[in-house]
Design an enzyme around this catalytic site. Structure first.
Site, mmCIF file in Angstrom:
data_model
loop_
_atom_site.group_PDB
_atom_site.id
_atom_site.type_symbol
_atom_site.label_atom_id
_atom_site.label_comp_id
_atom_site.label_asym_id
_atom_site.label_seq_id
_atom_site.Cartn_x
_atom_site.Cartn_y
_atom_site.Cartn_z
ATOM 1 N N ASP A 186 0.775 -1.032 0.031
ATOM 2 C CA ASP A 186 0.103 -0.253 -0.097
ATOM 3 C C ASP A 186 0.742 1.271 0.073
ATOM 4 O O ASP A 186 2.095 1.070 0.368
ATOM 5 C CB ASP A 186 -1.021 -0.166 1.237
ATOM 6 C CG ASP A 186 -2.320 0.704 1.107
ATOM 7 O OD1 ASP A 186 -2.168 1.644 0.127
ATOM 8 O OD2 ASP A 186 -3.062 0.703 1.478
ATOM 9 N N TRP A 187 0.292 2.488 -0.350
ATOM 10 C CA TRP A 187 1.193 3.360 -0.566
ATOM 11 C C TRP A 187 1.726 3.968 0.647
ATOM 12 O O TRP A 187 1.013 4.651 1.604
ATOM 13 C CB TRP A 187 0.620 4.486 -1.356
ATOM 14 C CG TRP A 187 0.743 4.344 -2.971
ATOM 15 C CD1 TRP A 187 0.705 5.470 -3.622
ATOM 16 C CD2 TRP A 187 0.260 3.541 -3.688
ATOM 17 N NE1 TRP A 187 0.700 5.399 -4.966
ATOM 18 C CE2 TRP A 187 0.405 3.757 -5.013
ATOM 19 C CE3 TRP A 187 0.088 2.002 -3.502
ATOM 20 C CZ2 TRP A 187 0.401 2.964 -6.063
ATOM 21 C CZ3 TRP A 187 -0.006 1.128 -4.769
ATOM 22 C CH2 TRP A 187 0.127 1.773 -6.024
#
Length: 745
Positions: free
Chosen positions: A229-230
């Protein structure tokens, strides 16, 4: 790896291999121009494309796109063919926009109604979530675009989501929070998968070898690449070693350098880096090759599809006769959501669309005569008494009052959990005042998760649109006026109040840890086990017609460990209009065998949606295996079903079971049993391996307590009595030794 990919990896420098494992910018991977390796473009897309505008450097500056129903609404369709069609439409739109990877579906379990991102997730039930996710993935990838299910795993809150430690036992993890991902991987075959931010039992998901390698690849057969995930990467070297292939959005070269240094120092085997680079290259080259084919106009007919999907996803929760509306009735529309509906959630999945139409505009386009009073705003909790009085007066003078209510966007959004489960106070107040003067009051809800409905028994009808995408207004219009028949079912339980929810005392935790002390009792499993009243149960949804179930039968009365059993049932539309029924199959363990941690009264193991004309009948089939009867047993570190009787329960909802069919299960497999002086006699009497010998031990004692205790009390005392009180534990050839042999020790 295949020879082409292997040759490419061998041609890369160490720095280039490390660079392939991190993003170039917010949305792209790195290209290696000298070897003809292109960059891959990604976009958020669980329910609509949020692709960055060409040439823009702003991460939230996205192109215009079609907004389809959010996960909460799509799940209410109970229809994998619908999520497959939506996935295919997104895939086409992505192709046309030059996007090779769509970040979705989001399939985390709805542990609490308060999770700010629940609108993006499918269900409280892992079976339903997994089936819908697999179909979505197939739809996207059938168009040559990679899908990326997320967020793996045990990511069920927004509070401190970047660091919070989700603490849960092995059974709960495997039985509730992993199965949807397992189904998505095994059936959907995704080309990528996103890890979550949080820690799982002390280890960051981005560094969790058990999740990213042992389960995902070794057990489930995942063949794509994993992506963070970012901003979810904690330690890049440990993450790569654990199985995290791609870091997004990248670290400006900092972590690339750390990977290079780790390889050169011997802290990281270069073969691990080679595997990660190869997995990424495989998908980058595959999608680049598929992108060469001519792309369709991705958004063509997109709005019409969004309307169709919204119709299929709406849930009629209550109807005492006010719906459907009829021409000639004097109808008052109340609430600003009629004019400016909320149809999507806030955060990374927010779609830039101009196609949304409200129910008021849809009614006017259709030539319907309605009076409109705003009553309350759609974006805040604000009470205006003169406006309230106008709304009440309009309702009192009408034949039907339709109140469009819901949660403002700031109530539920990525990044923050809800503080309570209520609608804005101004809305609850006005609904109650309108219902007091108008018996035909209808409430239309625009919300991404359950809300408390203190007025539910005072209104005639409730139609839940969830967050149904840009087609919400046209769909609501068709459903309210009978041009379409509601066909959705609740993918989550709607409790009476927040205090009733399974994790009320533990959610969202202390900000450092989140303890999942409710165990496997999530959603309807909790409410059923406690026999607790709910507002509306899991799977519930009404129709303008009725359905009859009959002639349910199994093709065989007994299921074996490696066998299958087929259950058939006939369904007939007994009403006067066409409609869709969702036949739900729940399995109940009636063996009486003990299960450490308890056992839910029933679990969803199948569902089928069928559309029938008035009087039409069809047959529906479900095929069951031992896995459908099983729970996760920590002693075996795997799935186990005890021998004995099970109930197959066919129903309209989890609490509207129409037919129950018994099924016998036979197996020679048993969980480990340790026998020593502390083992209770009752445990041995309940186990078929030791029951005969244990009964001999009991018979040899004789007596009934000399009549000093009632028989039931005596039986309970003996059930709890440890073996050391009944036999000479030091005698190697005694009954204790025989019991150990029986147990396989």
């Amino acid at each position: 790896m295949n020879s082409t990919i292997e040759e490419l990896v061998q041609s890369l420098t160490l720095e280039e291999k490390a660079g392939l494992c991190s993003g170039r910018d917010f949305w792209r991977t790195k290209a290696v121009e000298r070897l003809g390796i292109p960059a891959m473009m990604m976009s958020d897309g669980p329910h609509g494309l949020r692709a960055q505008k060409p040439g823009s450097s702003l991460p939230n500056d996205s192109i215009e796109a079609v907004c389809y129903p959010a996960g909460c609404a799509a799940a209410a369709s109970f229809d994998p063919t619908l999520t497959r069609r939506m996935g295919a439409a997104l895939g086409r739109e992505a192709r046309a926009a030059g996007v090779q990877m769509v970040l979705g579906p989001a399939i985390n379990i709805k542990r609490s109604p308060l999770c700010g991102r629940n609108f993006e997730y499918y269900s409280e039930d892992p079976f339903l979530a997994g089936e819908l996710a697999a179909a979505f993935i197939q739809g996207v990838q059938g168009e040559g675009v990679a899908a990326c299910p997320k967020h793996f795993a045990a990511n069920n809150q927004e509070t401190r989501r970047l660091t919070v430690d989700s603490r849960l036992d092995e059974r709960t993890l495997h039985e509730i929070y992993l199965p949807a991902f397992e189904t998505a991987v095994r059936e959907g075959r995704p080309w990528s998968l996103m890890c979550s931010y949080n820690r799982v039992n002390g280890v960051y998901a981005s560094e969790h070898r058990q999740l990213l390698t042992e389960l995902l690849r070794d057990s489930w057969g995942f063949a794509g690449f994993t992506v963070s995930d970012w901003g979810a990467v904690n330690d890049r070297v440990q993450g790569l070693a654990a199985g995290l292939d791609l870091e997004m959005p990248g670290s400006g070269g900092v972590n690339d350098a750390r990977l290079v240094e780790a390889v050169r120092s011997g802290a990281l085997d270069e073969a691990v880096l080679d595997k990660a680079a190869a997995r990424i290259l495989n998908i980058v080259l595959r999608t680049a090759d598929l992108a060469r084919a001519p792309a369709e106009n991705g958004a063509a007919n997109g709005h019409a599809l969004a309307v169709e999907l919204a119709k299929e996803s709406a849930v009629l929760l209550r109807n005492l006769g006010a719906l459907p509306l009829h021409p000639g009735q004097k109808v008052a529309y109340i609430g600003a959501f009629a004019e400016t509906p909320r149809f999507q959630g806030g955060g990374s999945s927010h779609v830039n669309t101009r196609g949304a139409v409200g129910a008021l505009e849809a009614a006017r386009r259709g030539g319907r005569t309605v009076q409109y009073v705003a009553g309350f705003p759609a974006d805040r909790d604000q009470r205006d008494e003169p406006e309230f009085l106008r709304a009440v007066a309009a309702a009192e003078s009408a034949d039907v009052a339709v109140i469009f209510a819901g949660l403002p966007e700031f109530f539920e959004s990525e990044g923050a959990d809800r503080r309570h489960m209520r609608l804005p106070d101004c809305q609850n107040n006005l609904i109650a005042r309108v219902a007091a003067v108008q018996k035909n009051t209808v409430v239309v809800l625009h919300t991404g998760a359950p809300v408390e409905c203190p007025w539910a028994e005072d209104v005639s009808a409730v139609l839940c649109m969830y967050l149904a995408g840009e087609g919400v207004g046209e769909a609501a219009d068709a459903l309210l006026w009978g041009d379409a028949n509601p066909a959705g079912r609740l993918p989550e339980t709607w409790p009476l109040r927040l205090e009733d929810t399974p994790c009320y005392l533990d959610y969202p935790g202390d900000g450092v840890t989140a303890d999942y002390r409710e165990g496997v009792f999530v959603g309807y499993r909790w409410y059923d086990a406690r026999r607790m009243a709910v507002r509306w149960p899991f799977g519930h949804g009404l129709s303008y017609t009725g359905f009859v179930y009959r002639d349910a039968a199994l093709d065989r009365p007994t299921l074996t460990e490696d066998g299958e059993a087929t259950l058939r049932v006939r369904i007939r539309n007994s009403g006067a209009v066409p409609g869709s029924e969702v036949v739900q199959l729940y399995v109940r363990d009636a063996t009486g065998a003990p299960a450490p941690g308890g056992r839910a009264p029933q679990a969803l193991r199948g569902f089928q949606k069928v559309r029938l004309e008035p009087g039409q009948e069809c047959e529906i089939c479900f095929t069951l295996t031992a896995r459908d009867l099983s729970h996760y047993d920590e002693r075996l570190h795997g799935w186990y079903a005890a021998p004995g009787r099970y109930e197959l329960r066919l129903g309209h909802s989890s609490r509207d079971i129409r037919i129950t069919v018994p099924l016998q299960f036979e197996t020679q497999r048993f969980p480990p049993l340790t026998v020593d002086g502390t083992t209770p006699l009752g445990l041995l009497l309940a186990d078929p391996r030791t029951a005969v010998t244990a009964q001999k031990l009991l018979d040899g004692r004789g007596g009934d307590g000399d009549g000093l205790m009632p028989p039931e009390a005596m039986a309970q005392m003996l059930d709890a009595t440890p073996l050391r009180e009944l036999t000479d534990c030091s005698a190697p050839d005694g009954l204790l030794a025989a019991l150990r042999r029986d147990a396989g020790e």
